[in-house]
Design an enzyme around this catalytic site. Structure first.
Site, PDB file in Angstrom:
ATOM      1  N   SER A 109       3.518   8.751  12.921  1.00  0.00           N
ATOM      2  CA  SER A 109       4.758   8.624  12.847  1.00  0.00           C
ATOM      3  C   SER A 109       5.485   9.532  14.011  1.00  0.00           C
ATOM      4  O   SER A 109       4.664  10.389  14.579  1.00  0.00           O
ATOM      5  CB  SER A 109       5.407   9.221  11.421  1.00  0.00           C
ATOM      6  OG  SER A 109       6.620   9.161  11.223  1.00  0.00           O
ATOM      7  N   HIS A 134       3.017 -40.642  19.580  1.00  0.00           N
ATOM      8  CA  HIS A 134       4.181 -40.070  19.380  1.00  0.00           C
ATOM      9  C   HIS A 134       5.632 -41.221  19.465  1.00  0.00           C
ATOM     10  O   HIS A 134       6.332 -41.240  18.836  1.00  0.00           O
ATOM     11  CB  HIS A 134       4.733 -38.927  20.316  1.00  0.00           C
ATOM     12  CG  HIS A 134       3.983 -37.742  19.810  1.00  0.00           C
ATOM     13  ND1 HIS A 134       2.652 -37.722  19.806  1.00  0.00           N
ATOM     14  CD2 HIS A 134       4.459 -36.596  19.281  1.00  0.00           C
ATOM     15  CE1 HIS A 134       2.191 -36.421  19.106  1.00  0.00           C
ATOM     16  NE2 HIS A 134       3.412 -35.795  19.031  1.00  0.00           N
ATOM     17  N   ASN A 184      -3.365   6.065   6.630  1.00  0.00           N
ATOM     18  CA  ASN A 184      -4.279   6.827   7.923  1.00  0.00           C
ATOM     19  C   ASN A 184      -4.702   5.718   8.795  1.00  0.00           C
ATOM     20  O   ASN A 184      -4.439   4.519   8.606  1.00  0.00           O
ATOM     21  CB  ASN A 184      -5.115   7.752   6.962  1.00  0.00           C
ATOM     22  CG  ASN A 184      -6.244   6.859   6.176  1.00  0.00           C
ATOM     23  OD1 ASN A 184      -6.472   5.813   6.436  1.00  0.00           O
ATOM     24  ND2 ASN A 184      -6.748   7.559   5.367  1.00  0.00           N
ATOM     25  N   TYR A 206       0.802  -1.191  -0.048  1.00  0.00           N
ATOM     26  CA  TYR A 206      -0.007   0.064  -0.161  1.00  0.00           C
ATOM     27  C   TYR A 206       0.792   1.409  -0.021  1.00  0.00           C
ATOM     28  O   TYR A 206       1.761   1.396   0.767  1.00  0.00           O
ATOM     29  CB  TYR A 206      -0.890   0.061   1.173  1.00  0.00           C
ATOM     30  CG  TYR A 206      -1.884   1.231   0.961  1.00  0.00           C
ATOM     31  CD1 TYR A 206      -3.019   1.109   0.355  1.00  0.00           C
ATOM     32  CD2 TYR A 206      -1.569   2.479   1.761  1.00  0.00           C
ATOM     33  CE1 TYR A 206      -4.018   2.286   0.389  1.00  0.00           C
ATOM     34  CE2 TYR A 206      -2.457   3.660   1.840  1.00  0.00           C
ATOM     35  CZ  TYR A 206      -3.561   3.312   0.992  1.00  0.00           C
ATOM     36  OH  TYR A 206      -4.547   4.492   0.736  1.00  0.00           O
ATOM     37  N   GLU A 213       5.185 -37.462  28.423  1.00  0.00           N
ATOM     38  CA  GLU A 213       4.084 -36.563  28.196  1.00  0.00           C
ATOM     39  C   GLU A 213       2.804 -37.258  27.828  1.00  0.00           C
ATOM     40  O   GLU A 213       1.792 -36.694  27.551  1.00  0.00           O
ATOM     41  CB  GLU A 213       4.644 -35.784  27.078  1.00  0.00           C
ATOM     42  CG  GLU A 213       5.414 -34.574  27.363  1.00  0.00           C
ATOM     43  CD  GLU A 213       5.526 -33.604  26.320  1.00  0.00           C
ATOM     44  OE1 GLU A 213       5.016 -33.784  25.067  1.00  0.00           O
ATOM     45  OE2 GLU A 213       6.117 -32.509  26.425  1.00  0.00           O
ATOM     46  N   HIS A 253       4.533  15.469   8.638  1.00  0.00           N
ATOM     47  CA  HIS A 253       3.980  14.462   8.360  1.00  0.00           C
ATOM     48  C   HIS A 253       2.522  14.612   8.549  1.00  0.00           C
ATOM     49  O   HIS A 253       1.727  14.014   7.541  1.00  0.00           O
ATOM     50  CB  HIS A 253       4.432  13.243   9.137  1.00  0.00           C
ATOM     51  CG  HIS A 253       5.715  12.405   8.327  1.00  0.00           C
ATOM     52  ND1 HIS A 253       5.348  11.900   7.140  1.00  0.00           N
ATOM     53  CD2 HIS A 253       7.036  12.088   8.619  1.00  0.00           C
ATOM     54  CE1 HIS A 253       6.733  11.363   6.706  1.00  0.00           C
ATOM     55  NE2 HIS A 253       7.436  11.522   7.587  1.00  0.00           N
ATOM     56  N   ASP A 269      14.715   8.075   5.341  1.00  0.00           N
ATOM     57  CA  ASP A 269      13.358   8.297   4.694  1.00  0.00           C
ATOM     58  C   ASP A 269      13.430   7.933   3.318  1.00  0.00           C
ATOM     59  O   ASP A 269      12.469   7.530   2.597  1.00  0.00           O
ATOM     60  CB  ASP A 269      12.553   9.556   4.876  1.00  0.00           C
ATOM     61  CG  ASP A 269      11.983   9.511   6.223  1.00  0.00           C
ATOM     62  OD1 ASP A 269      12.007   8.627   7.025  1.00  0.00           O
ATOM     63  OD2 ASP A 269      11.315  10.794   6.616  1.00  0.00           O
ATOM     64  N   GLU A 324      10.187   5.599  16.833  1.00  0.00           N
ATOM     65  CA  GLU A 324      10.235   4.839  15.352  1.00  0.00           C
ATOM     66  C   GLU A 324      11.554   5.430  15.080  1.00  0.00           C
ATOM     67  O   GLU A 324      12.242   4.726  14.476  1.00  0.00           O
ATOM     68  CB  GLU A 324       9.250   5.524  14.800  1.00  0.00           C
ATOM     69  CG  GLU A 324       9.018   5.189  13.256  1.00  0.00           C
ATOM     70  CD  GLU A 324       7.943   5.881  12.260  1.00  0.00           C
ATOM     71  OE1 GLU A 324       7.696   5.457  11.232  1.00  0.00           O
ATOM     72  OE2 GLU A 324       7.452   6.874  12.640  1.00  0.00           O
ATOM     73  N   HIS A 325      11.895   6.810  15.023  1.00  0.00           N
ATOM     74  CA  HIS A 325      13.107   7.286  14.434  1.00  0.00           C
ATOM     75  C   HIS A 325      13.877   7.818  15.970  1.00  0.00           C
ATOM     76  O   HIS A 325      13.222   8.620  16.599  1.00  0.00           O
ATOM     77  CB  HIS A 325      12.829   8.397  13.519  1.00  0.00           C
ATOM     78  CG  HIS A 325      12.018   7.990  12.282  1.00  0.00           C
ATOM     79  ND1 HIS A 325      10.762   8.297  12.486  1.00  0.00           N
ATOM     80  CD2 HIS A 325      12.312   7.526  11.012  1.00  0.00           C
ATOM     81  CE1 HIS A 325      10.087   7.754  11.224  1.00  0.00           C
ATOM     82  NE2 HIS A 325      11.148   7.319  10.445  1.00  0.00           N
ATOM     83  N   GLN A 330     -10.986   0.355   1.567  1.00  0.00           N
ATOM     84  CA  GLN A 330     -11.112  -0.566   0.398  1.00  0.00           C
ATOM     85  C   GLN A 330      -9.984  -1.335  -0.386  1.00  0.00           C
ATOM     86  O   GLN A 330     -10.118  -2.568  -0.964  1.00  0.00           O
ATOM     87  CB  GLN A 330     -12.075   0.130  -0.412  1.00  0.00           C
ATOM     88  CG  GLN A 330     -11.558   1.547  -1.276  1.00  0.00           C
ATOM     89  CD  GLN A 330     -11.778   2.578  -0.401  1.00  0.00           C
ATOM     90  OE1 GLN A 330     -11.959   2.645   0.693  1.00  0.00           O
ATOM     91  NE2 GLN A 330     -11.859   3.836  -1.142  1.00  0.00           N
ATOM     92  N   GLN A 368      10.001  15.759  10.924  1.00  0.00           N
ATOM     93  CA  GLN A 368       8.740  14.999  11.498  1.00  0.00           C
ATOM     94  C   GLN A 368       7.313  15.561  11.628  1.00  0.00           C
ATOM     95  O   GLN A 368       6.365  14.770  11.031  1.00  0.00           O
ATOM     96  CB  GLN A 368       9.150  14.308  12.795  1.00  0.00           C
ATOM     97  CG  GLN A 368       8.417  13.104  13.134  1.00  0.00           C
ATOM     98  CD  GLN A 368       8.354  11.903  12.060  1.00  0.00           C
ATOM     99  OE1 GLN A 368       9.589  11.540  11.525  1.00  0.00           O
ATOM    100  NE2 GLN A 368       7.298  11.347  11.605  1.00  0.00           N
TER     101      GLN A 368
END
Length: 451
Positions: A233, A415, A209, A124, A410, A258, A356, A322-323, A186, A255
């Protein structure tokens, strides 16, 4: 940005609280979209594109003609920059491929492990307020290196049903030939469920998003994997008394632009430097085209002043950014002790922007504290590791009794019996002089060939 000096641990947790969403409210919006696509397929996708993106799509897929036209709309200088980024990203990710591991753990018992590509992946690529063509590089390059058989991209269009030409040029560059004209939940549903024209993928990658994020998480509860949990972010910048305030401010603003829900945090061992950075943020903010977006993000962000490097490190590892940008003296020494971060930028001449776009590392990273337990996207994200084992008669004679005893303990008689029937036959044949080490019949097999 508000400055906090030496906050107590309970106050610090409040200061570093990430932006939160009412996910149940978002799920109520996303769930009907997923259900419509699952029931209605391509027809539903066209209706949803009209409803949400206000575009009437004759074809859900980018055509050959559109690909060709896109290349001519991209400036040569930008093409050159994208190609440099592509080469760097490819070099770094190629080094992540792993050779098969083969080991004889005891005589006659050989185990191996090898990477195999995930067959079908969906990528995506956001295209809302800013078309993120760099995400094509970050996702398609490792998919290409891993050897994924089918790679598709989905990205929203403009009102004319056109995808940004730079996105299409970059897709062509990395060898992706199938691009869907879909955005939002979608698009995730189309790739997750499959339709008459859209293949169902095995794993979905990419930022988006809150609706895209929730759609991915909802589908992950069923039968499609996703790259990682994600949220807005974020960046944490660390400075000391000798740091360049203008550099630090520029990183915070990079940042903040964003989105209004981006989180930026400055951690400083010097109150004077913290105040300098704050002043620089205000000075540089006025020059940004996305000033209003950055202002909203800064309004929810913080500057934290602490005594020393020990306190800095505690904040980093408890927050898990994250960064993480470390612009201090002996930055590498501090970076070595970081255990929770998506990607670390070391030294004053290493802006987050480089990662980035073009340094070679991947910019698809865990957010919202998930850096404590998740890695960023890499070639590993596009492969599975399958283990194999081969045991000879001699090996089973050695290992079998161990397995029998463990299975019996067991209370799993079946087995135990799967080993016992074989051992009985080996012993019977062995009496007749037929015991064999039974080497693999294919001497060239990569599965059990050591070295």
């Amino acid at each position: 940005m508000k400055i906090y000096e030496n906050p107590a641990s309970n106050e610090l947790a409040q200061i570093l609280q990430r932006p939160s969403y009412d996910f149940s409210k978002i799920e109520k919006i996303v769930k009907p979209i997923l259900e419509k696509v699952q029931r209605g397929g391509d027809k539903a996708l066209r209706k949803l594109a009209l409803e949400y993106d206000h575009v009437e799509l004759d074809d859900l897929w980018v055509t050959e003609e559109e690909f060709e036209a896109a290349s001519g709309q991209v400036q040569d200088t930008l093409k050159e920059s994208i190609q440099i980024a592509y080469q760097n990203i490819r070099k770094f990710h190629e080094a992540q491929l792993q050779a098969p591991t083969v080991m004889e753990v005891m005589p006659g018992v050989t185990c191996s492990r090898r990477q195999v590509p995930i067959e079908k992946v969906g990528l995506y690529v956001p295209g809302g307020s800013a078309p993120l063509f760099s995400t094509v590089l970050m996702l398609a390059v490792p998919a290409q290196i891993a050897g994924c058989h089918e790679v598709i991209i989905s990205s929203p269009t403009n009102r004319l049903g056109q995808i940004n030409p730079v996105v299409l040029y970059t897709a062509q560059l990395v060898g992706v030939k199938r691009v869907l004209k879909l955005g939002g939940a979608q698009a995730i549903a189309a790739m997750g469920y499959g339709t008459d024209t859209v293949p169902k993928v095995d794993k979905i990658f990419g930022p988006g998003n809150q609706y895209v994020t929730v759609a991915k998480q909802m589908l992950a509860k069923q039968d499609v994997a996703i790259d990682m949990p994600a949220g807005p972010s974020e960046v944490m910048v660390v400075v000391d008394k000798n740091s360049n305030a203008a550099y630090a401010a520029s990183d915070l603003l990079a940042q903040a632009e964003h989105g209004p829900d981006s989180q930026v945090v400055l951690v400083s061992t010097s109150k004077k430097k913290a105040e300098e950075v704050n002043a620089e943020v205000e000075a540089q903010l006025s020059k940004l085209s996305r000033k209003k977006i950055a202002e909203k993000a800064l309004g929810e962000s913080s500057i934290i002043v602490v005594e020393g490097r020990k306190e800095v490190l505690n904040i980093i590892n408890s927050y898990g950014p994250e960064h993480l940008i470390i612009s201090t003296e002996k930055a590498e020494k501090l970076a070595e002790k970081v255990i929770s971060a998506g990607s670390v930028f070391v030294g004053e001449y290493t802006p987050e922007s480089a990662g980035d776009y073009a340094s070679g590392t991947n910019h698809t990273l865990p957010t919202n504290g998930w850096a404590k337990s998740y890695s960023g996207v890499s070639v590993d994200s596009f492969v599975k590791n399958i283990t194999y084992q081969r045991i000879t008669q001699e090996g089973l004679m050695l290992l079998g009794p161990t397995v029998e005893r463990m299975a019996e303990a067991e209370l799993l008689d079946g087995h135990k019996n799967a080993v016992t029937v074989r051992l009985n036959k080996i012993r019977e044949d062995g009496i007749s002089g037929k015991l064999s080490k039974e080497s693999p019949e294919d001497g060239e097999s990569i599965l059990f060939r050591k070295g």
